[in-house]
Scaffold this active site. Sequence first.
Site, PDB file in Angstrom:
ATOM      1  N   LYS A  59      -7.812  -5.878  -4.855  1.00  0.00           N
ATOM      2  CA  LYS A  59      -7.330  -6.992  -4.027  1.00  0.00           C
ATOM      3  C   LYS A  59      -8.022  -8.320  -4.328  1.00  0.00           C
ATOM      4  O   LYS A  59      -7.422  -9.373  -4.205  1.00  0.00           O
ATOM      5  CB  LYS A  59      -7.493  -6.655  -2.549  1.00  0.00           C
ATOM      6  CG  LYS A  59      -6.451  -5.665  -2.053  1.00  0.00           C
ATOM      7  CD  LYS A  59      -6.454  -5.554  -0.542  1.00  0.00           C
ATOM      8  CE  LYS A  59      -5.313  -4.702  -0.055  1.00  0.00           C
ATOM      9  NZ  LYS A  59      -5.516  -3.265  -0.338  1.00  0.00           N
ATOM     10  N   GLU A 112      -3.476 -12.436   7.103  1.00  0.00           N
ATOM     11  CA  GLU A 112      -3.357 -11.357   8.073  1.00  0.00           C
ATOM     12  C   GLU A 112      -3.825 -10.086   7.383  1.00  0.00           C
ATOM     13  O   GLU A 112      -3.800  -9.985   6.164  1.00  0.00           O
ATOM     14  CB  GLU A 112      -1.917 -11.205   8.570  1.00  0.00           C
ATOM     15  CG  GLU A 112      -1.068 -10.208   7.805  1.00  0.00           C
ATOM     16  CD  GLU A 112      -0.340 -10.816   6.619  1.00  0.00           C
ATOM     17  OE1 GLU A 112      -0.067 -12.026   6.643  1.00  0.00           O
ATOM     18  OE2 GLU A 112      -0.051 -10.063   5.673  1.00  0.00           O
ATOM     19  N   SER A 155      -7.032   2.160  -8.087  1.00  0.00           N
ATOM     20  CA  SER A 155      -6.995   0.881  -7.365  1.00  0.00           C
ATOM     21  C   SER A 155      -8.229   0.583  -6.529  1.00  0.00           C
ATOM     22  O   SER A 155      -8.566  -0.580  -6.338  1.00  0.00           O
ATOM     23  CB  SER A 155      -5.747   0.825  -6.490  1.00  0.00           C
ATOM     24  OG  SER A 155      -5.703   1.907  -5.580  1.00  0.00           O
TER      25      SER A 155
HETATM   26  C1  LIG Z   1      -4.481  -2.312  -0.333  1.00  0.00           C
HETATM   27  C2  LIG Z   1      -4.660  -1.200  -1.252  1.00  0.00           C
HETATM   28  C3  LIG Z   1      -3.562  -0.553  -1.874  1.00  0.00           C
HETATM   29  C4  LIG Z   1      -2.133  -0.882  -1.563  1.00  0.00           C
HETATM   30  O1  LIG Z   1      -1.745  -2.203  -1.804  1.00  0.00           O
HETATM   31  P1  LIG Z   1      -0.836  -2.594  -3.056  1.00  0.00           P
HETATM   32  O2  LIG Z   1      -0.487  -4.024  -2.801  1.00  0.00           O
HETATM   33  O3  LIG Z   1       0.351  -1.699  -3.056  1.00  0.00           O
HETATM   34  O4  LIG Z   1      -1.652  -2.410  -4.270  1.00  0.00           O
HETATM   35  C5  LIG Z   1      -3.815   0.444  -2.803  1.00  0.00           C
HETATM   36  N1  LIG Z   1      -5.073   0.828  -3.101  1.00  0.00           N
HETATM   37  C6  LIG Z   1      -6.149   0.256  -2.514  1.00  0.00           C
HETATM   38  C7  LIG Z   1      -7.497   0.742  -2.883  1.00  0.00           C
HETATM   39  C8  LIG Z   1      -5.988  -0.767  -1.570  1.00  0.00           C
HETATM   40  O5  LIG Z   1      -7.056  -1.327  -1.001  1.00  0.00           O
END
Ligand SMILES: *Cc1c(COP(=O)(O)O)cnc(C)c1O
Length: 393
Positions: A89, A111, A377
Amino acid sequence: MSYHVDPKGYYGEFGGAYIPEMLYPNVEELRRNYLEIMADPAFKEEFNQLLKDYVGRPSPLYFAKRLSEKYKTKIYLKREDLNHTGAHKVNNTVGQILMAKRLGKTRIIAETGAGQHGVATATVCALMGIECVVYMGEVDIARQAPNVARMKMLGATVVPAISGSKTLKDATNEAIRDWINNPENTHYIIGSVVGPHPYPDMVARFQAVVSEEIMNQLHEKEGVSKPDYLVACVGGGSNAAGAFYHYLDDESVKLIAVEAAGKGIYSGESAATSVLGKMGIIHGSKTLLMQTDDGQITEPYSISAGLDYPGVGPMHANLYATKRAEFISITDDDAMKAGLELCQLEGIIPAIETSHSLAIFKGRTFDPEDIVVVNLSGRGDKDLETYINYFNL
Ligand SMILES: *Cc1c(COP(=O)(O)O)cnc(C)c1O
């Protein structure tokens, strides 16, 4: 055929900017300027420098040997979990804070649902010394105390949204109201590839550093710059958009998007938006959306807070509609097991969102020669309590 945004802000029939008249000047100011600002060499230089020295990029592309042996294919993990703040993010919030500065803005609003985007936003506001107000549903504030504390420590003001279900969509309404009232000095940092055009495209471009690095790193390790498969979980879709970005129009690279099936796709407790969704408008964008027959947004459910979103970004709605990407839904149980498996095979504790991507290997086979890149992610520290309760640790 291109899967990128068209000049009018659409991906196929999805996207656009369906916003109240009073929001038009803000969104239009951004739309007119974002591409030019992002193309400016001084902007690129500042963005890349911060990604390197502050976020810690490039994130490694790690060959997961034991996981690969188990599933008889070549699995690489793109380590976004190693970024500052623990997920992908921050790539977007760093980009948007620089964008806000170029637009002359002195105040940031955002938000947040689970609080991850709120923390990533509060982080870059502290970095730049800019005022930060984060709207968060009252129910979410109670559920996500550690992230609320983080935001406060970082100097942000956390404002509870006390209307409706007191969750993410109510926080979004409050943020939009704030932006309408403060059009001159305020930039609204949206946390995924959602919202009115140009947000989905802008956020995808900031996250595209991920696929750019994958190209270079694969070339170094495998002598080819593209994988056979790219896998990413999808809440709003930003980490997937980043991993897919430079490969979107190259159909020899197969894309796999993983959604949260919760307790089962048709259980009534799920967040499998592409399968269950119908065309609708959410956050100013025309996209696939979980809704009742009379158009009320359905409350989504997933064990992972980050996938618990009733819509999906317009890029992904189009990838689904055109079948450019394969969509797979994974239940809570399968995700949790896959998360624990990564811990024990590779010594990496993943975010539960990410665990959904890892769970595809149980049901989906790949050839031994296939190169499969999974976008890791985020890291699992934030999810420890959920892991503890689930596994009785
Ligand atoms: C917020 C988040 C997601 C989901 O958000 P996307 O916009 O779909 O990427 C996925 N993995 C992690 C670790 C997150 O913090």
